[in-house]
Enzyme design. Structure first.
Site, PDB file in Angstrom:
ATOM      1  N   ASP A 118       0.790  -1.233   0.000  1.00  0.00           N
ATOM      2  CA  ASP A 118       0.000   0.000   0.000  1.00  0.00           C
ATOM      3  C   ASP A 118       0.822   1.284   0.000  1.00  0.00           C
ATOM      4  O   ASP A 118       0.321   2.336   0.384  1.00  0.00           O
ATOM      5  CB  ASP A 118      -0.925   0.009   1.217  1.00  0.00           C
ATOM      6  CG  ASP A 118      -0.170  -0.108   2.542  1.00  0.00           C
ATOM      7  OD1 ASP A 118       1.066   0.051   2.544  1.00  0.00           O
ATOM      8  OD2 ASP A 118      -0.829  -0.345   3.577  1.00  0.00           O
ATOM      9  N   GLU A 140      -0.044  -9.015  -1.339  1.00  0.00           N
ATOM     10  CA  GLU A 140      -0.751  -8.505  -0.167  1.00  0.00           C
ATOM     11  C   GLU A 140      -1.936  -7.647  -0.605  1.00  0.00           C
ATOM     12  O   GLU A 140      -2.161  -6.533  -0.149  1.00  0.00           O
ATOM     13  CB  GLU A 140       0.188  -7.713   0.757  1.00  0.00           C
ATOM     14  CG  GLU A 140      -0.349  -7.585   2.179  1.00  0.00           C
ATOM     15  CD  GLU A 140       0.539  -6.776   3.096  1.00  0.00           C
ATOM     16  OE1 GLU A 140       1.222  -7.382   3.923  1.00  0.00           O
ATOM     17  OE2 GLU A 140       0.544  -5.527   2.968  1.00  0.00           O
ATOM     18  N   GLU A 154      -2.349   5.077   2.794  1.00  0.00           N
ATOM     19  CA  GLU A 154      -2.206   3.660   2.445  1.00  0.00           C
ATOM     20  C   GLU A 154      -3.506   2.995   1.998  1.00  0.00           C
ATOM     21  O   GLU A 154      -3.503   2.157   1.086  1.00  0.00           O
ATOM     22  CB  GLU A 154      -1.601   2.892   3.631  1.00  0.00           C
ATOM     23  CG  GLU A 154      -0.143   3.182   3.890  1.00  0.00           C
ATOM     24  CD  GLU A 154       0.089   4.427   4.741  1.00  0.00           C
ATOM     25  OE1 GLU A 154       1.259   4.763   4.992  1.00  0.00           O
ATOM     26  OE2 GLU A 154      -0.917   5.058   5.164  1.00  0.00           O
ATOM     27  N   HIS A 231       4.111   5.887  15.317  1.00  0.00           N
ATOM     28  CA  HIS A 231       4.604   6.935  14.416  1.00  0.00           C
ATOM     29  C   HIS A 231       3.610   7.338  13.335  1.00  0.00           C
ATOM     30  O   HIS A 231       3.884   8.249  12.548  1.00  0.00           O
ATOM     31  CB  HIS A 231       5.875   6.457  13.696  1.00  0.00           C
ATOM     32  CG  HIS A 231       5.623   5.341  12.732  1.00  0.00           C
ATOM     33  ND1 HIS A 231       5.585   4.031  13.114  1.00  0.00           N
ATOM     34  CD2 HIS A 231       5.373   5.353  11.396  1.00  0.00           C
ATOM     35  CE1 HIS A 231       5.334   3.268  12.068  1.00  0.00           C
ATOM     36  NE2 HIS A 231       5.188   4.047  11.014  1.00  0.00           N
ATOM     37  N   ARG A 233       0.848   8.881  10.851  1.00  0.00           N
ATOM     38  CA  ARG A 233       0.436  10.271  10.640  1.00  0.00           C
ATOM     39  C   ARG A 233      -0.803  10.616  11.451  1.00  0.00           C
ATOM     40  O   ARG A 233      -0.901  11.685  12.048  1.00  0.00           O
ATOM     41  CB  ARG A 233       0.149  10.518   9.145  1.00  0.00           C
ATOM     42  CG  ARG A 233       1.373  10.628   8.264  1.00  0.00           C
ATOM     43  CD  ARG A 233       0.945  10.981   6.830  1.00  0.00           C
ATOM     44  NE  ARG A 233       2.091  11.089   5.936  1.00  0.00           N
ATOM     45  CZ  ARG A 233       2.575  10.075   5.234  1.00  0.00           C
ATOM     46  NH1 ARG A 233       2.013   8.878   5.326  1.00  0.00           N
ATOM     47  NH2 ARG A 233       3.608  10.243   4.425  1.00  0.00           N
ATOM     48  N   HIS A 264      10.841   6.510  16.216  1.00  0.00           N
ATOM     49  CA  HIS A 264      10.858   6.887  14.805  1.00  0.00           C
ATOM     50  C   HIS A 264      11.611   8.205  14.641  1.00  0.00           C
ATOM     51  O   HIS A 264      11.540   9.085  15.502  1.00  0.00           O
ATOM     52  CB  HIS A 264       9.424   7.038  14.293  1.00  0.00           C
ATOM     53  CG  HIS A 264       9.292   7.090  12.815  1.00  0.00           C
ATOM     54  ND1 HIS A 264       9.444   8.254  12.091  1.00  0.00           N
ATOM     55  CD2 HIS A 264       9.038   6.117  11.906  1.00  0.00           C
ATOM     56  CE1 HIS A 264       9.262   7.996  10.798  1.00  0.00           C
ATOM     57  NE2 HIS A 264       9.023   6.704  10.664  1.00  0.00           N
TER      58      HIS A 264
END
Length: 405
Positions: A118, A140, A154, A231, A233, A264
């Site tokens: 993705d 996937e 994604e 981490h 968004r 991260h």
């Protein structure tokens, strides 16, 4: 080529690559560490086939994190677009992948392009192949949250790639069902298991020795170690602050607890972590770990708190309960199996669910012993069989190749 009214009814079964070429050419394109980990077993299996020529293209959407995986699995890309720039936007990534990959496609003229998952590299690589009318295999495929912006970008990257794909390698029956509901022909869907299990089983070592004195010095037998990653968004800002505040309260309540948090590199994550968690002796804020030490650390920990997608797939294979710090997940199988629990980012809820697993042995064992829904470590072999069938190079049917998963 079948023309469909609905463009998401993808993968016309009457479109075939050039049958005159004896050795078929397959390009694998990826750009991030998670993609590299999950594509590595596939590349290795494809390279062993005498019927295929495999060309690896990396975009380096994540530069350093990508390179360490390539070294670990001994993969040498034939092409490296090296697109990474400081403060690059999603638009920047898309444009550079489209332009760079187009030139490679024109030169190599592959029979199939393989993409994974993705990422923006995945969508842009698929779009470039579509523009050249080159068949696309999507590894996937079929994961969905049905929320346009969660995870962002994604969810739409994966869904739009599905609209372009000619072959769909779904990791689970749930993913296959999602594709069928969107009008994808069942003949071009192969249920494979997840290739992350292939990579994981090749990497875990019982006697693994960390380069970090800190990680080697922790007594994983007598201490309960929580591994944290956060981490995404959508969690930046207040949600992340709530997560860190909850972790701080949990460590203060439990004297036998240690927390390891590979932070991260995003400054918004690092600065907040230092502010809320930095002065606790039993919370260890460390730098990002390479894949090999990370999965071996995961294998030794007691419990995982994460907003990652991939960890939701890896941890079940290791029998490690996972509390997912998100409101939605595109990986519902592990939730349904009982080894993963979706808890969101509420401070009170996070504390309550974590304390339950730290203090109630029966609840912990119920999660830890749930059945892994992501396969048996042979996903790459099933993907190879699917590709050979599609390219007219194998006698076995795709259904036979996945029987019994």
């Amino acid at each position: 080529m079948v023309v469909r009214d609905n463009p998401c009814q993808s993968g016309s079964v009457d479109h075939f690559p050039d049958r005159m070429r004896t050795i078929k050419k397959v390009i694998c394109i990826f750009g991030t560490r998670p993609e590299a980990i999950k594509m590595a077993p596939v590349i290795k299996v494809l390279e062993e086939s005498t019927k295929l020529k495999v060309i690896t293209v990396v975009t380096a959407q994540h530069r350093e994190m990508l390179d360490q995986v390539l070294r670990l699995f001994n993969i040498e890309p034939q092409y490296d677009l090296n697109i990474m720039e400081t403060n690059q936007s999603i638009t920047d990534i898309t444009i550079r992948v489209l332009k760079g990959f187009e030139a490679i496609l024109l030169k190599e003229q592959p029979d199939l392009v393989l993409v994974h998952g993705d990422t923006t590299t995945t969508l842009a690589g698929s779009l470039a192949a579509f523009y050249r009318q080159i068949p696309i295999g999507h590894i996937e495929a079929g994961l969905r949250t049905y929320h346009k912006y969660a995870p962002y970008p994604e969810e739409m990257n994966r869904k739009l790639t599905g609209c372009l794909a000619d072959l769909h390698f779904a990791p689970t029956l749930t993913a296959k069902e999602a594709l069928l509901k969107e009008g994808v022909n069942s003949e071009i869907i192969t249920v494979t298991g997840n290739t992350v299990i292939d990579a994981l089983l090749q990497t875990i070592k019982r006697d693994f020795y960390f380069k970090s004195a800190l990680l080697n010095g922790i007594d994983y037998q007598t201490r309960k170690v929580i591994l944290v990653t956060a981490h995404r968004r959508e969690n930046l800002g207040e949600p992340l602050g709530d997560i860190f505040s909850a972790i701080r309260e949990i460590i203060d309540r439990n004297e036998d607890l240690e927390v390891i948090f590979p932070v991260h590199p995003n400054p918004k994550v690092r600065e907040l972590a230092e502010e809320i968690l930095g002065d606790s002796e039993r919370i260890h804020l460390i730098g990002p770990l390479d894949y090999e030490p990370f999965v071996n650390l995961m294998n030794r920990c007691y419990l995982i708190l994460t907003d990652s997608g991939g960890i939701q797939e890896e941890a079940p294979a290791l029998g490690k309960p996972v509390l997912v710090l998100r409101e939605t997940t595109e990986r519902p199988e592990a939730v349904e199996a009982g080894i993963v629990k979706l808890i969101g980012t509420s401070k009170d809820h996070l504390i309550r669910e974590t304390q339950l697993l730290l203090t109630d042995h029966q609840e912990y064992e119920k999660m830890a012993k749930a059945v892994n829904p992501y396969g048996d470590g042979k996903a790459a072999e099933r993907i190879l069989n699917g590709i050979l069938n599609y390219l007219g190079l194998a006698e076995a049917t795709v259904e036979e190749s996945v029987h019994g998963l």
